[in-house]
Design an enzyme around this catalytic site. Sequence first.
Site, mmCIF file in Angstrom:
data_model
loop_
_atom_site.group_PDB
_atom_site.id
_atom_site.type_symbol
_atom_site.label_atom_id
_atom_site.label_comp_id
_atom_site.label_asym_id
_atom_site.label_seq_id
_atom_site.Cartn_x
_atom_site.Cartn_y
_atom_site.Cartn_z
ATOM 1 C CE LYS A 29 -33.246 -22.285 -15.520
ATOM 2 N NZ LYS A 29 -34.518 -22.440 -16.296
ATOM 3 C CE LYS B 227 -34.171 -20.780 -24.687
ATOM 4 N NZ LYS B 227 -35.079 -21.185 -23.619
ATOM 5 C CB THR B 228 -29.240 -20.435 -29.711
ATOM 6 O OG1 THR B 228 -28.483 -21.647 -29.712
ATOM 7 C CG2 THR B 228 -28.267 -19.272 -29.630
ATOM 8 C CG HIS B 229 -29.640 -22.267 -23.830
ATOM 9 N ND1 HIS B 229 -29.742 -20.991 -23.332
ATOM 10 C CD2 HIS B 229 -30.749 -22.919 -23.383
ATOM 11 C CE1 HIS B 229 -30.866 -20.885 -22.643
ATOM 12 N NE2 HIS B 229 -31.496 -22.033 -22.661
ATOM 13 C CB SER C 176 -30.505 -20.766 -11.760
ATOM 14 O OG SER C 176 -31.680 -20.731 -12.519
ATOM 15 C CE1 TYR D 42 -31.705 -13.392 -13.771
ATOM 16 C CE2 TYR D 42 -30.605 -12.394 -11.896
ATOM 17 C CZ TYR D 42 -31.673 -13.084 -12.418
ATOM 18 O OH TYR D 42 -32.704 -13.466 -11.587
ATOM 19 C CG MET E 267 -40.762 -17.512 -13.826
ATOM 20 S SD MET E 267 -39.854 -16.187 -14.614
ATOM 21 C CE MET E 267 -40.169 -14.816 -13.543
ATOM 22 N NE ARG E 268 -33.822 -21.590 -8.418
ATOM 23 C CZ ARG E 268 -32.987 -21.143 -7.487
ATOM 24 N NH1 ARG E 268 -33.102 -21.535 -6.248
ATOM 25 N NH2 ARG E 268 -32.018 -20.292 -7.811
ATOM 26 N N GLY F 28 -35.154 -15.668 -8.731
ATOM 27 C CA GLY F 28 -34.835 -14.441 -9.460
ATOM 28 C C GLY F 28 -34.021 -13.459 -8.631
HETATM 29 S S1 PPS Z 1 -33.783 -21.131 -19.598
HETATM 30 O O1 PPS Z 1 -34.527 -22.378 -19.237
HETATM 31 O O2 PPS Z 1 -32.361 -21.427 -19.813
HETATM 32 O O3 PPS Z 1 -34.378 -20.411 -20.719
HETATM 33 O O4 PPS Z 1 -33.865 -20.257 -18.261
HETATM 34 P P1 PPS Z 1 -33.565 -18.700 -18.187
HETATM 35 O O5 PPS Z 1 -34.780 -17.974 -18.587
HETATM 36 O O6 PPS Z 1 -32.299 -18.364 -18.885
HETATM 37 O O7 PPS Z 1 -33.275 -18.486 -16.655
HETATM 38 C C1 PPS Z 1 -34.220 -18.684 -15.645
HETATM 39 C C2 PPS Z 1 -33.742 -17.895 -14.452
HETATM 40 O O8 PPS Z 1 -34.010 -16.497 -14.689
HETATM 41 C C3 PPS Z 1 -34.880 -16.025 -13.652
HETATM 42 N N1 PPS Z 1 -35.786 -15.001 -14.195
HETATM 43 C C4 PPS Z 1 -35.830 -13.743 -13.725
HETATM 44 N N2 PPS Z 1 -35.106 -13.123 -12.771
HETATM 45 C C5 PPS Z 1 -35.426 -11.820 -12.522
HETATM 46 N N3 PPS Z 1 -36.400 -11.146 -13.159
HETATM 47 C C6 PPS Z 1 -37.160 -11.745 -14.114
HETATM 48 N N4 PPS Z 1 -38.118 -11.085 -14.728
HETATM 49 C C7 PPS Z 1 -36.860 -13.100 -14.441
HETATM 50 N N5 PPS Z 1 -37.385 -13.993 -15.312
HETATM 51 C C8 PPS Z 1 -36.717 -15.152 -15.144
HETATM 52 C C9 PPS Z 1 -35.622 -17.276 -13.204
HETATM 53 O O9 PPS Z 1 -36.260 -17.069 -11.975
HETATM 54 C C10 PPS Z 1 -34.470 -18.263 -13.160
HETATM 55 O O10 PPS Z 1 -33.534 -17.981 -12.114
HETATM 56 P P2 PPS Z 1 -33.624 -18.624 -10.636
HETATM 57 O O11 PPS Z 1 -32.377 -18.158 -9.934
HETATM 58 O O12 PPS Z 1 -33.643 -20.107 -10.810
HETATM 59 O O13 PPS Z 1 -34.840 -18.071 -10.011
#
Ligand code: PPS
Length: 302
Positions: free
Chosen positions: A58, A115-117, A147, A202, A263-264, A266
Amino acid sequence: MAKNKVEETRESEWNLITPGEISQVDGIVLEKNLCNIWDKIWDFQAKPDDLLIASYPKAGTTWTQEIVDLIQNNGDIEKSRRAPIHLRQPFLEWVRTANSGIDQANAMPSPRTLKTHLPVQLLPPSFWEKNCKIIYVARNIKDNMVSYYYFQKMNKGLPDPGSWDEYFETFLSGKVVWGSWFDHVKGWWKKKESHPILYLFYEEMMKHPKHEIRKVMEFLGKNLKEEILEEIIYNTSFDVMKKNPMTNYVNDVKMNHSLSPFMRKGMIGDWKNQFTEAQNKQCNESYEKNMADTSLSFCMEL
Ligand code: PPS
């Protein structure tokens, strides 16, 4: 065209063997289905031209993945919409009944982006031996935690997070899947002293997208025109990516997007809508204690 491609992803590809169950590898909590094939993960053979995108869950992984894919495809959005993100860039820890990220990666022609976590100490050693380029993306602990909480609520492949108050304690104690946020961000930060790792934040990507995308482009050894960079910024903006079925795990039967979308929000600083004052104080204290031995610093709000 995009819709058909999403539908091509067979439902069985999304089925977990042990949904929501956890176990541990070297004290790190991981999904049980992953622990069951740990030797296969550890023995994964990276190749010198592999690019790895690593992150705590996340932290902005999918965003970084899409930026990288667009740079690799010279900004061509149609090419980047060729398949869902997990098929374009295999996720090492993806273990489903019909496929695994490792099998996908092994079947993929080079150059591969993966990809990895995994925390740095659990990364298969071949990535270090082959001196692979790595991009790591980190996000401030508070927004990352919120998130992850909503993701655990909507993703039945992960343990039920319980109430927010319960989750807050679990997260700070590091007993969440993929381990402690502190150890993760610090471990990868330290590793970049001895290995080619581009460490992104981020918050910097939100504040200065062009600057950060240019950094990625240079790290990948590419030189794209200004107008292409502008297109990549547009196509990787939150609003555009939210509408892109290839970056939203729309077919993942374990994810209930009506509970919380992938995508919650962001945003930077949305944690203020979730943390109580007492939780903020506790998190700050824990942060100071755990981050005292690192030069890393994070932007928590705008
Ligand atoms: S995962 O499942 O671990 O791969 O998730 P990950 O992609 O790392 O994280 C998801 C969060 O990143 C936000 N996100 C973005 N934020 C801004 N701009 C863009 N383009 C974008 N794309 C993904 C996504 O909304 C999640 O954060 P939250 O705070 O939950 O919205």
